[in-house]
Design a protein around this motif. Structure first.
Motif, PDB file in Angstrom:
ATOM      1  N   LEU A 149       9.863  -8.275  -1.400  1.00 14.82           N
ATOM      2  CA  LEU A 149       8.977  -7.961  -2.513  1.00 14.82           C
ATOM      3  C   LEU A 149       8.488  -9.242  -3.171  1.00 14.82           C
ATOM      4  O   LEU A 149       9.013 -10.329  -2.933  1.00 14.82           O
ATOM      5  N   SER A 155      14.314  -5.571   0.540  1.00 21.03           N
ATOM      6  CA  SER A 155      14.427  -4.130   0.370  1.00 21.03           C
ATOM      7  C   SER A 155      14.328  -3.442   1.719  1.00 21.03           C
ATOM      8  O   SER A 155      13.869  -4.030   2.696  1.00 21.03           O
ATOM      9  N   SER A 197       3.651  -4.485  -4.469  1.00 18.91           N
ATOM     10  CA  SER A 197       4.712  -5.481  -4.627  1.00 18.91           C
ATOM     11  C   SER A 197       5.267  -5.952  -3.288  1.00 18.91           C
ATOM     12  O   SER A 197       6.108  -6.846  -3.259  1.00 18.91           O
ATOM     13  N   PHE A 198       4.802  -5.362  -2.176  1.00 22.83           N
ATOM     14  CA  PHE A 198       5.252  -5.802  -0.859  1.00 22.83           C
ATOM     15  C   PHE A 198       4.646  -7.178  -0.545  1.00 22.83           C
ATOM     16  O   PHE A 198       3.453  -7.395  -0.738  1.00 22.83           O
TER      17      PHE A 198
END
Length: 217
Positions: A149, A155, A197-198
């Motif tokens: 992120l 994640s 947000s990646f």
């Protein structure tokens, strides 16, 4: 052969087959013969025979496959079963319908007018039935793969969902991972974040072996 109506051999055959194939206007075999005979008597040109129409239908089915399967029950009742997978594949391959397909569950914000607005689609749908990937800024992210992120955390993809009236997914359900020497510690709690947000894909992370603990083969 008329290329504009392929795989039908001619425009007349195509229009006639289209007429006799209308789902809400069923023609019996006798009615089909009567219509064709009437057209010939009225002086219409190149009217196909019923046999030619059947051969054209068989050719079309051989080209695109007929998704409908005829089944006769032990009681003698006749059913027609459609292949859902085949129908979906045709929707994706058709440029006119492809962009109307809803790939992701949609957040209806408390309202539900379509099946993809349902709470089960958002929360209870099995992961293996979800769309497996999302494209963001020309990067492809797959669910159940590592990603990074913009906040710097690693994640694990879980699933995606779209905002109401938006085609592309805007949110994703994620699990945070904490890397350490022996592997990763997975946070059991899932969080919902914007896909904006990646930052880095699994392929990108593979280049940073020190960060992710990847080993060279």
């Amino acid at each position: 052969m008329d290329d504009s109506t392929y795989p039908w051999p001619s425009k007349v055959t195509f229009i006639t087959d289209l007429l006799f194939g209308l789902t809400r206007l069923r023609f019996s075999e006798a009615q089909k013969k009567a219509v064709l005979s009437w057209a010939c008597e009225m002086g219409a040109q190149n009217v196909p025979t019923l046999y030619a129409l059947c051969k054209a239908q068989d050719h079309v089915h051989s080209c695109i496959r007929n998704p409908t399967c005829k089944v006769t029950a032990s009681s003698g009742n006749i059913f027609y079963i459609n292949s859902i997978g085949s129908a979906i594949a045709k929707d994706y391959s058709n440029p006119l319908t492809h962009f109307c397909v809803h790939d992701y569950p949609e957040d209806g914000r408390g309202n539900m007018s379509q099946v993809h607005h349902g709470s089960k689609m958002l929360h209870e749908l099995p992961e293996e039935l979800l769309i497996p990937s999302v494209r963001i800024n020309n990067n492809i992210y797959f669910w159940n793969e590592l990603l990074q992120l913009t906040t710097g955390f690693l994640s694990l993809h879980v699933s995606f969902k779209a905002k109401s009236l938006v085609q592309s997914p805007s949110k994703s359900k994620l699990q945070h991972l904490t890397p350490f020497q022996a592997g990763f510690a997975v946070d059991p709690e899932c969080i919902i974040l914007e896909v904006s947000s990646f930052q880095r894909t699994y392929i990108d992370l593979q280049t940073d072996m020190h960060l992710c603990g990847f080993t060279c083969k």
